[in-house]
Write an enzyme that holds these catalytic residues in place. Structure first.
Site, PDB file in Angstrom:
ATOM      1  N   ALA A 194       0.828  -1.223   0.000  1.00 56.54           N
ATOM      2  CA  ALA A 194       0.000   0.000   0.000  1.00 56.54           C
ATOM      3  C   ALA A 194       0.857   1.266   0.000  1.00 56.54           C
ATOM      4  O   ALA A 194       1.905   1.299   0.630  1.00 56.54           O
ATOM      5  CB  ALA A 194      -0.910  -0.011   1.228  1.00 56.54           C
ATOM      6  N   CYS A 236      12.667   4.002   2.067  1.00 58.29           N
ATOM      7  CA  CYS A 236      12.780   5.430   1.750  1.00 58.29           C
ATOM      8  C   CYS A 236      13.510   6.151   2.873  1.00 58.29           C
ATOM      9  O   CYS A 236      13.105   7.220   3.324  1.00 58.29           O
ATOM     10  CB  CYS A 236      11.412   6.055   1.475  1.00 58.29           C
ATOM     11  SG  CYS A 236      10.213   5.884   2.813  1.00 58.29           S
TER      12      CYS A 236
END
Length: 426
Positions: free
Chosen positions: A251, A369
């Site tokens: 997601a 990230c």
């Protein structure tokens, strides 16, 4: 008084009092707002501007006021920060408007008694030519310049060097590009977006548009929003038609969509997430893009499920601290570094569980990230020590000879991102 300014102050209060993510707070507010498009854009500029420069603005307040920031009412403090930001960084706004509108904000937020104080502090800053005096302390000066805590600056420099750190934090204060991934399966027209193609990546475009959801190109599934770093990650996966690919922590689904498009919608992409409402986002995105090969379900990525088929390739884009995307979520800069200490163990558990689904001679791509070694290289090294049947494979798709890489502003203006490519030996 500009409603954009008042809305920006309200958003700042919500963000810092509730420890919320800026993009979620802003999206929710603007979605339900009746502000004209120009005012929404102005509100966004002010809101993100104050968050990006928070420590710098705090320093300005300490220099030009006899009151410490922590002693001020929060609304008064953020009104002042908004005023400082406009005076220092918004050249197109007259100084008089920056000051006068800030005084009106005090009355709007029922802080009338503070209006004289706000007026005096902002006018003092204006009279002193908006100067931000340096100190004799290198770290305080860097903190003021980049609005990044000293502990964060020192950690990034220790792990990546001062050149990388300066470029990374300088870029974090710049507006991030809005990158999209064109859906080649639909062959739709993107001209209403005025797209600028990316030289280093096929199907990647930069656009400059505030509200993309209302465009026909978005509604018809001609593209999805995705930073270049994530598109490069999908390129490393190198999905082929007919393969079985798992996206362990999918997601909202952007990487699963790009992978499915690379497969020409032929094969199977299994996209998992822990939370049902986030799985629904993947389903909706896949439907809009016309991707029938994407199969979604609620799964805990740390727990093995024997019903999941063995995969040719696996993407493990694990939960992380997010320090690589501070130009998009600047409030992350102000998190305590101690808050990430438990993440590497979770990341390792997900990686180890994912490996159980991989076929012999298969490829597993690990990504985050963030730019911190404890969440990246250290996790991969631990995994390789415990799994001798795996080896690093060069990121040849990115012309990188090593098996892992930290992407950043110096690499095609990416968000901070880590990619590692693991090969299970045949």
């Amino acid at each position: 008084m500009s409603n954009a300014r008042a809305t920006a102050v309200k958003l700042l209060l919500k963000t810092f009092e509730n420890h919320s993510y800026s993009n979620f707070v802003l999206d929710k507010e603007l979605k339900n707002s009746e502000l004209p498009a120009q005012e929404k854009a102005f509100c966004t500029q002010l809101y993100y501007g104050v968050i990006e420069r928070l420590l710098t603005l705090e320093y300005i307040l300490e220099v030009y006021s006899n009151k410490k920031p922590e002693k001020l009412d929060n609304a008064v403090k953020y009104i002042l920060y908004l005023g400082f930001y406009q005076l220092k960084y918004c050249d197109k706004i007259p100084d008089s408007a920056s000051v006068n509108e800030s005084v009106k904000l005090a009355k709007y937020f029922r802080k009338k008694s503070a209006s004289g104080f706000i007026n005096a502090v902002l006018r003092k800053f204006q009279r002193m030519d908006k100067k931000i005096p340096l100190t004799t302390n290198k770290w305080i000066n860097m903190q003021m310049r980049y609005s990044a805590p000293v502990a964060l600056l020192q950690k990034v420099i220790a792990e990546h060097g001062e050149k990388f750190a300066n470029a990374f934090f300088e870029n974090s204060l710049c507006p991030p590009p809005c990158m999209i991934r064109y859906n080649p399966l639909k062959k739709g027209d993107l001209q209403e977006l005025n797209p600028k193609p990316c030289d280093s990546l096929e199907h990647a475009y930069q656009i400059n548009l505030a509200d993309i959801r209302n465009t026909k190109a978005f509604q018809q599934g001609f593209f999805h929003v995705q930073d270049l770093s994530s598109q490069f990650c999908c390129k490393v996966v190198n999905a082929q038609a007919g393969e079985i690919i798992l996206d362990m922590c999918s997601a909202p689904g952007g990487k699963a969509f790009t992978i499915a498009e690379d497969m020409q919608n032929q094969g199977h992409v299994y996209a998992f997430d822990l939370h049902p409402h986030r799985v629904k986002l993947i389903q909706q995105g896949a439907e809009r893009l016309g991707l029938t090969c994407v199969h979604t379900s609620v799964k805990n990525a740390t727990e093995y499920d024997s019903e999941i088929p063995k995969a040719d390739k696996i993407l493990c884009d694990v939960p992380c601290s997010g320090f690589g995307v501070i130009r998009r979520r600047p409030e992350i800069k102000y998190k305590s570094l101690a808050s990430i200490q438990e993440l590497p163990e979770l990341q390792y558990q997900i990686l180890e569980n994912a490996a159980r689904y991989l076929k012999s001679d298969g490829i597993l791509v690990y990504s985050t990230c963030t730019i911190f070694k404890q969440e990246n290289q250290d996790v991969i090294q631990k995994f390789l020590e415990n799994h001798k049947d795996f080896e690093l494979e060069a990121l040849s798709e990115l012309n990188i000879s090593e098996g892992w890489a930290v992407l950043s502003a110096e690499y095609a203006d990416c968000d901070g991102f880590f990619i590692a490519k693991l090969h299970r030996k045949a």
